[in-house]
Write an enzyme that holds these catalytic residues in place. Structure first.
Site, PDB file in Angstrom:
ATOM      1  N   PHE A   1      44.488  36.394  32.431  1.00 52.88           N
ATOM      2  CA  PHE A   1      43.450  37.147  31.727  1.00 52.88           C
ATOM      3  C   PHE A   1      43.120  36.348  30.472  1.00 52.88           C
ATOM      4  O   PHE A   1      44.019  35.982  29.715  1.00 52.88           O
ATOM      5  CB  PHE A   1      44.004  38.531  31.368  1.00 52.88           C
ATOM      6  CG  PHE A   1      42.972  39.483  30.857  1.00 52.88           C
ATOM      7  CD1 PHE A   1      42.233  40.271  31.725  1.00 52.88           C
ATOM      8  CD2 PHE A   1      42.746  39.613  29.491  1.00 52.88           C
ATOM      9  CE1 PHE A   1      41.285  41.165  31.241  1.00 52.88           C
ATOM     10  CE2 PHE A   1      41.794  40.504  29.007  1.00 52.88           C
ATOM     11  CZ  PHE A   1      41.066  41.281  29.882  1.00 52.88           C
TER      12      PHE A   1
ATOM     13  N   ASP B   1      53.296  39.348  31.406  1.00 57.37           N
ATOM     14  CA  ASP B   1      52.271  40.325  31.042  1.00 57.37           C
ATOM     15  C   ASP B   1      52.144  41.271  32.236  1.00 57.37           C
ATOM     16  O   ASP B   1      51.833  40.832  33.346  1.00 57.37           O
ATOM     17  CB  ASP B   1      50.952  39.591  30.766  1.00 57.37           C
ATOM     18  CG  ASP B   1      49.854  40.535  30.308  1.00 57.37           C
ATOM     19  OD1 ASP B   1      49.859  41.704  30.752  1.00 57.37           O
ATOM     20  OD2 ASP B   1      48.989  40.109  29.534  1.00 57.37           O
TER      21      ASP B   1
ATOM     22  N   TYR C   1      46.481  51.567  28.872  1.00 57.70           N
ATOM     23  CA  TYR C   1      45.231  52.275  29.194  1.00 57.70           C
ATOM     24  C   TYR C   1      44.743  52.009  30.606  1.00 57.70           C
ATOM     25  O   TYR C   1      43.738  52.543  31.018  1.00 57.70           O
ATOM     26  CB  TYR C   1      44.130  51.939  28.180  1.00 57.70           C
ATOM     27  CG  TYR C   1      43.870  50.463  27.953  1.00 57.70           C
ATOM     28  CD1 TYR C   1      43.153  49.718  28.879  1.00 57.70           C
ATOM     29  CD2 TYR C   1      44.333  49.834  26.806  1.00 57.70           C
ATOM     30  CE1 TYR C   1      42.916  48.376  28.670  1.00 57.70           C
ATOM     31  CE2 TYR C   1      44.096  48.480  26.582  1.00 57.70           C
ATOM     32  CZ  TYR C   1      43.391  47.755  27.520  1.00 57.70           C
ATOM     33  OH  TYR C   1      43.161  46.419  27.309  1.00 57.70           O
ATOM     34  N   LYS C   2      45.458  51.161  31.357  1.00 57.26           N
ATOM     35  CA  LYS C   2      45.032  50.900  32.738  1.00 57.26           C
ATOM     36  C   LYS C   2      45.704  51.921  33.648  1.00 57.26           C
ATOM     37  O   LYS C   2      45.404  53.102  33.556  1.00 57.26           O
ATOM     38  CB  LYS C   2      45.330  49.440  33.086  1.00 57.26           C
ATOM     39  CG  LYS C   2      44.410  48.508  32.278  1.00 57.26           C
ATOM     40  CD  LYS C   2      44.682  47.038  32.426  1.00 57.26           C
ATOM     41  CE  LYS C   2      43.679  46.248  31.573  1.00 57.26           C
ATOM     42  NZ  LYS C   2      44.105  44.883  31.312  1.00 57.26           N
TER      43      LYS C   2
ATOM     44  N   ARG D   1      35.748  44.015  42.281  1.00 54.64           N
ATOM     45  CA  ARG D   1      37.125  44.541  42.188  1.00 54.64           C
ATOM     46  C   ARG D   1      37.132  46.038  42.438  1.00 54.64           C
ATOM     47  O   ARG D   1      36.283  46.777  41.928  1.00 54.64           O
ATOM     48  CB  ARG D   1      37.687  44.354  40.775  1.00 54.64           C
ATOM     49  CG  ARG D   1      37.996  42.985  40.355  1.00 54.64           C
ATOM     50  CD  ARG D   1      38.934  42.983  39.150  1.00 54.64           C
ATOM     51  NE  ARG D   1      38.497  43.851  38.042  1.00 54.64           N
ATOM     52  CZ  ARG D   1      39.178  43.989  36.913  1.00 54.64           C
ATOM     53  NH1 ARG D   1      40.320  43.357  36.731  1.00 54.64           N
ATOM     54  NH2 ARG D   1      38.723  44.773  35.947  1.00 54.64           N
TER      55      ARG D   1
HETATM   56  C1  LIG Z   1      43.798  44.313  30.099  1.00 57.08           C
HETATM   57  C2  LIG Z   1      44.527  43.092  29.745  1.00 57.08           C
HETATM   58  C3  LIG Z   1      44.626  42.670  28.414  1.00 57.08           C
HETATM   59  C4  LIG Z   1      43.914  43.419  27.340  1.00 57.08           C
HETATM   60  O1  LIG Z   1      44.191  42.969  26.073  1.00 57.08           O
HETATM   61  P1  LIG Z   1      43.815  43.831  24.802  1.00 57.08           P
HETATM   62  O2  LIG Z   1      44.427  43.095  23.710  1.00 57.08           O
HETATM   63  O3  LIG Z   1      44.404  45.197  25.034  1.00 57.08           O
HETATM   64  O4  LIG Z   1      42.334  43.928  24.701  1.00 57.08           O
HETATM   65  C5  LIG Z   1      45.385  41.540  28.147  1.00 57.08           C
HETATM   66  N1  LIG Z   1      45.998  40.859  29.140  1.00 57.08           N
HETATM   67  C6  LIG Z   1      45.908  41.247  30.422  1.00 57.08           C
HETATM   68  C7  LIG Z   1      46.609  40.474  31.491  1.00 57.08           C
HETATM   69  C8  LIG Z   1      45.165  42.364  30.769  1.00 57.08           C
HETATM   70  O5  LIG Z   1      45.074  42.730  32.033  1.00 57.08           O
END
Ligand SMILES: *Cc1c(COP(=O)(O)O)cnc(C)c1O
Length: 392
Positions: A125, A184, A207-208, A351
Site C-alpha cells: 500500500f 502490516d 476501520y476496514k 476490487r
Molecule cells: C488502509 C491501509 C493503510 C492506511 O493508512 P492510514 O495511515 O490509516 O491512512 C496503510 N497501509 C495499508 C496496508 C492499508 O491497507
C-alpha cells in the site's frame, strides 16, 4: 452449479448469520467495500453519544480519569491484541497506520545499526513505502536478499490483489537472516486469524474489517523482546515515563506505553469500542471459513467474464476478490449505480471485499448477476460513468 436457492440455504446454515443484524446497512445495496471502510455496528452511534453526553458532558476534563480516556491507547490495545495473536501489554492503539509504520521502521533501524536496507514489496500500500522514504535504502522483496537488511515491511494481504503472504514462513526466513520483521495487517485483521506473534513489529488499522469507523485509531504491536530496547522516534509527551511531571527533557516510559505519542482521539475510540464489543463474541475460524467460501463462490459465479487478479487458492488470498478490466473505472461506477458497491484501484483493478460478519451468500449471488448484466449489456459504456470522482 450453485443457484440462488442454494445461497439462501447457505445463509440459513451460516453460524455467523446473526451478526448481520448488528450492522446498520442499507437494505437495497450490496456493500462489498468492507475491506476499505467497514459498515457501522448499530451500537456505534449510541456509544459515541455516551462518550459525548455522559463522559464529556458530565465529567468534562475529569473524563481523562473518570471515563478511562487517559489509558485508552493501552486498554484498547489489549482488546485488539487477541485479533492479531498478541498478548496483553504488547499493543498500543492510536494515531494512524502511516504513523505506526514510521515508528516501527525507525525502531527497527535503530535496533539494527550498521544495516541500512529496508526490504519492501513495491506493491505495498503506497503510504507504507512513502512514509519510510529516506530512512534507508528500499529494496524489493523480489530480490530475495535479507542478509544486509535492517527490516522487512510487508502487508500480510495485498490491498490490490488480495494475495496473502505465508506469515510464519516469511517471518522465520527474515529473522534467520538477522533482519526484523514488520507486518502490516490492515487488510487481514478481522478477515482471517492473524498471528503475528513471532514478528518483531506489527501495524494495522481498525476501520476496514474491524468496523471501527472512518478515522478510527490504528495500532502498533511491539514484541515483548524489544520493549526494553526499542525506541519511539515520535517522542511525544504521552510516551514519557511521567507525562504529568512535565519535565523539560524526554524520558521514555517502560513497556508498550513508550510507543504512545499524544492525546488519544477519544470520540474515535468510542466508536471502535462498540465494534470491539462485537468482535469479542466472534470466532475467527468461522470468519475465515466463511470468507474463503464467499470469495470462492464469487470467483466461480463471475467465471470467465472477468480476468481474475486474486489467487485462485483460497488459502493464498485474504477476503477480497479482484479482477482486471481495461475499463475498470466506468465498470465499477456502473456496478455501484446498479447497487453493487466495490471499488477501483488504478490502473485496472476492480476490487470486491467480503466482510464475513455481514455479507450473505445471497449477496454474492446477486452481485455476480449484476456483474454479468453490466458486462453483457455493456451498461458501463454510458458517458457519465467515465467521469472520475475524487475518491475512487
Ligand atoms: C488502509 C491501509 C493503510 C492506511 O493508512 P492510514 O495511515 O490509516 O491512512 C496503510 N497501509 C495499508 C496496508 C492499508 O491497507
Amino acid at each position: 452449479m450453485v443457484d440462488r436457492l442454494a445461497c439462501l440455504a447457505m445463509d440459513q446454515e451460516d453460524p455467523l448469520r446473526a451478526f448481520r443484524e448488528e450492522f446498520a446497512l442499507p437494505e437495497d445495496e450490496i456493500y462489498l467495500v468492507g475491506n476499505s471502510l467497514g459498515a457501522p455496528p448499530r451500537t456505534a452511534a449510541e456509544r459515541v453519544r455516551q462518550a459525548v453526553e455522559d463522559e464529556w458532558g458530565r465529567h468534562l476534563v475529569g473524563g481523562w480519569n473518570e471515563a478511562g480516556w487517559y489509558a485508552q491507547p493501552l486498554t484498547t490495545g489489549d482488546r485488539l491484541a487477541p485479533l492479531i495473536g498478541a498478548g496483553p501489554g504488547e499493543v498500543v492503539a492510536g494515531n494512524t497506520t502511516s504513523i505506526a509504520v514510521y515508528q516501527a521502521v525507525n525502531a527497527a533501524m535503530r535496533l539494527r545499526p550498521g544495516r541500512d536496507v529496508i526490504v519492501v514489496d513495491r506493491g505495498n500500500f503506497p503510504t507504507d513505502n512513502y512514509m519510510i522514504e529516506g530512512l534507508g535504502e528500499l529494496r524489493d522483496i523480489g530480490e530475495g536478499r535479507f542478509d544486509d537488511a535492517a527490516c522487512v515491511l510487508l502487508s500480510e494481504v495485498d490491498y490490490r490483489t488480495g494475495a496473502r503472504y505465508d506469515v510464519p514462513e516469511v517471518t522465520a526466513r527474515v529473522q534467520e537472516a538477522g533482519a526484523l520483521m514488520i507486518w502490516d495487517v490492515c487488510h487481514s485483521v478481522g478477515a482471517l486469524r492473524v498471528d503475528v506473534s513471532a514478528a518483531d513489529f506489527a501495524v494495522g488499522c481498525t476501520y476496514k474489517y474491524l468496523n471501527g469507523g472512518p478515522g478510527a485509531p490504528a495500532f502498533l504491536r511491539v514484541h515483548p523482546r524489544h520493549q526494553a530496547t526499542a525506541e519511539n522516534v515520535l517522542s511525544g509527551w504521552y510516551g514519557h515515563a511521567e507525562p504529568f511531571a512535565f519535565e523539560p527533557g524526554f524520558r521514555r516510559a517502560d513497556g508498550i506505553r513508550r510507543f504512545t505519542v499524544s492525546t488519544p482521539h477519544v470520540l474515535s475510540f468510542a466508536a471502535l469500542e462498540a465494534a470491539l464489543d462485537m468482535w469479542e463474541r466472534v470466532d475467527l475460524d468461522q470468519v475465515r471459513a466463511k470468507s474463503m467460501a464467499l470469495t470462492s463462490l464469487f470467483i466461480d459465479l463471475v467465471g470467465d467474464r472477468l480476468e481474475l487478479a486474486s489467487p485462485r487458492d483460497p488459502e493464498r488470498r485474504g477476503s477480497q476478490v479482484s479482477f482486471y478490466h481495461h475499463d475498470g473505472y466506468p465498470v465499477m461506477r456502473a456496478l455501484i449505480d446498479h447497487g453493487v458497491h466495490g471499488d477501483f484501484r488504478a490502473p485496472d483493478i476492480l476490487r470486491f471485499g467480503f466482510a464475513p460478519l455481514y455479507t450473505r451468500y445471497v449477496d454474492v449471488w446477486n452481485a455476480a448477476q449484476t456483474v454479468a448484466e453490466v458486462l453483457e449489456k455493456e451498461l458501463w459504456r454510458e458517458d457519465r460513468y467515465a467521469v472520475r470522482l475524487a475518491v475512487t
